[in-house]
Design a protein around this motif. Structure first.
Motif, PDB file in Angstrom:
ATOM      1  N   ASN A 275      41.471  45.022  48.010  1.00 59.29           N
ATOM      2  CA  ASN A 275      41.942  45.038  49.488  1.00 59.29           C
ATOM      3  C   ASN A 275      41.293  46.180  50.171  1.00 59.29           C
ATOM      4  O   ASN A 275      41.115  45.997  51.769  1.00 59.29           O
ATOM      5  CB  ASN A 275      43.548  44.965  49.649  1.00 59.29           C
ATOM      6  CG  ASN A 275      44.006  43.718  49.388  1.00 59.29           C
ATOM      7  OD1 ASN A 275      43.253  42.338  49.622  1.00 59.29           O
ATOM      8  ND2 ASN A 275      45.370  43.555  49.058  1.00 59.29           N
ATOM      9  N   GLY A 276      41.117  47.072  49.880  1.00 63.07           N
ATOM     10  CA  GLY A 276      40.537  48.360  50.430  1.00 63.07           C
ATOM     11  C   GLY A 276      38.946  48.422  50.433  1.00 63.07           C
ATOM     12  O   GLY A 276      38.291  49.197  50.826  1.00 63.07           O
TER      13      GLY A 276
ATOM     14  N   ALA B   9      31.077  44.508  49.964  1.00 64.09           N
ATOM     15  CA  ALA B   9      31.198  44.838  48.475  1.00 64.09           C
ATOM     16  C   ALA B   9      31.950  43.689  47.743  1.00 64.09           C
ATOM     17  O   ALA B   9      31.938  43.497  46.458  1.00 64.09           O
ATOM     18  CB  ALA B   9      32.193  46.194  48.328  1.00 64.09           C
ATOM     19  N   ARG B  10      33.175  42.920  48.486  1.00 60.83           N
ATOM     20  CA  ARG B  10      33.953  41.821  48.021  1.00 60.83           C
ATOM     21  C   ARG B  10      32.762  40.533  47.519  1.00 60.83           C
ATOM     22  O   ARG B  10      32.791  40.216  46.543  1.00 60.83           O
ATOM     23  CB  ARG B  10      34.926  41.397  48.787  1.00 60.83           C
ATOM     24  CG  ARG B  10      35.968  42.217  48.776  1.00 60.83           C
ATOM     25  CD  ARG B  10      37.085  41.832  49.424  1.00 60.83           C
ATOM     26  NE  ARG B  10      36.955  41.556  50.936  1.00 60.83           N
ATOM     27  CZ  ARG B  10      37.536  42.481  51.776  1.00 60.83           C
ATOM     28  NH1 ARG B  10      37.952  43.785  51.262  1.00 60.83           N
ATOM     29  NH2 ARG B  10      37.236  42.360  52.888  1.00 60.83           N
TER      30      ARG B  10
ATOM     31  N   ILE C 176      32.239  39.044  43.834  1.00 58.45           N
ATOM     32  CA  ILE C 176      32.183  37.438  43.349  1.00 58.45           C
ATOM     33  C   ILE C 176      30.765  36.943  43.172  1.00 58.45           C
ATOM     34  O   ILE C 176      30.930  36.243  42.077  1.00 58.45           O
ATOM     35  CB  ILE C 176      32.734  37.128  44.748  1.00 58.45           C
ATOM     36  CG1 ILE C 176      34.096  37.281  45.174  1.00 58.45           C
ATOM     37  CG2 ILE C 176      32.580  35.385  44.642  1.00 58.45           C
ATOM     38  CD1 ILE C 176      34.746  36.836  46.297  1.00 58.45           C
ATOM     39  N   HIS C 177      29.763  37.507  43.609  1.00 57.11           N
ATOM     40  CA  HIS C 177      28.566  37.138  43.311  1.00 57.11           C
ATOM     41  C   HIS C 177      28.036  37.417  41.935  1.00 57.11           C
ATOM     42  O   HIS C 177      27.700  36.752  41.111  1.00 57.11           O
ATOM     43  CB  HIS C 177      27.354  37.656  44.304  1.00 57.11           C
ATOM     44  CG  HIS C 177      26.086  37.092  44.104  1.00 57.11           C
ATOM     45  ND1 HIS C 177      24.929  37.639  44.618  1.00 57.11           N
ATOM     46  CD2 HIS C 177      25.537  35.955  43.512  1.00 57.11           C
ATOM     47  CE1 HIS C 177      23.847  36.904  44.276  1.00 57.11           C
ATOM     48  NE2 HIS C 177      24.197  35.927  43.632  1.00 57.11           N
ATOM     49  N   TRP C 178      28.493  38.670  41.612  1.00 53.54           N
ATOM     50  CA  TRP C 178      28.368  39.167  40.006  1.00 53.54           C
ATOM     51  C   TRP C 178      29.020  38.265  39.072  1.00 53.54           C
ATOM     52  O   TRP C 178      28.679  37.957  38.142  1.00 53.54           O
ATOM     53  CB  TRP C 178      29.025  40.497  40.168  1.00 53.54           C
ATOM     54  CG  TRP C 178      28.975  41.086  38.520  1.00 53.54           C
ATOM     55  CD1 TRP C 178      27.667  41.425  37.572  1.00 53.54           C
ATOM     56  CD2 TRP C 178      29.989  41.710  37.919  1.00 53.54           C
ATOM     57  NE1 TRP C 178      27.949  41.770  36.628  1.00 53.54           N
ATOM     58  CE2 TRP C 178      29.389  42.157  36.728  1.00 53.54           C
ATOM     59  CE3 TRP C 178      31.408  41.873  37.989  1.00 53.54           C
ATOM     60  CZ2 TRP C 178      30.300  42.873  35.530  1.00 53.54           C
ATOM     61  CZ3 TRP C 178      32.142  42.336  37.074  1.00 53.54           C
ATOM     62  CH2 TRP C 178      31.662  42.835  35.691  1.00 53.54           C
TER      63      TRP C 178
END
Length: 183
Positions: A122-123, A128-129, A133-135
């Motif tokens: 959440n931080g 970055a999120r 998710i892509h990874w």
């Protein structure tokens, strides 16, 4: 602050992917490298644009060659009056703010079961999120995907806000590529 015009206009052939019995209702376009170079990142990036004058918003995928490709779903293709094999006119510009990515259900469950990881998640930034998710979703096997979800929770729980050792462009790892076109 001065805003630069990063809108790109170009023409490209609408291609149908080679599939192995899968859903071939969509088509794709590979962006010229000079168009991708105007985008803010080599990994997944969201754009607004038009296809033959019809507006859309989509997330471009990296092609592993420091460029991107665009999936054109049948609804957009039909609304734009385009058929596979046509040369289409595109206009693209990066969105002002990257939309929040959809978290896959299996990763959501893992984050919910790991409060420290969830807190760090959440931080993190939207970009970055998107990379996390892509990874996870770029794993080719379910076993690898499950391992990556576990590793992501462990890295996040330890305070890491960015996935380490992940090349979101696929260029250095050769992990991504545009679909192969049907001939």
């Amino acid at each position: 602050m001065t805003t630069l015009d990063v809108t790109s206009r170009f023409e490209a052939k609408l291609l149908r992917p080679k599939t192995l019995g899968g859903d071939a209702s969509w088509a794709f376009v590979v962006l010229p490298r000079e168009v991708s170079e105007k985008l803010p990142r080599r990994g997944r990036t969201t754009v607004e644009g038009t296809l033959n004058g019809h507006p859309f918003q989509a997330t471009l995928e990296p092609d592993g060659q420091l460029s991107h490709w665009l999936q054109v779903r049948s609804e957009l293709r039909e609304a734009a009056g385009a058929a596979v094999g046509d040369i289409v006119a595109l206009e693209l510009a990066p969105v002002e703010k990257e939309p929040e990515p959809e978290v896959p259900p299996d990763f959501q469950e893992a984050l919910a079961a790991a409060p420290e990881a969830f807190k760090v998640w959440n931080g993190t930034t939207t970009l970055a999120r998107l990379d996390w998710i892509h990874w996870i979703t770029s794993a080719k096997q379910l076993k690898t995907r499950a391992k990556r979800i576990g590793d992501a929770c462990n890295m996040l729980a330890s305070g890491k806000k960015h996935v380490c050792c992940f090349d979101p462009s696929g260029y250095y790892s050769k992990a991504f590529q545009a679909p192969k076109a049907e001939t």
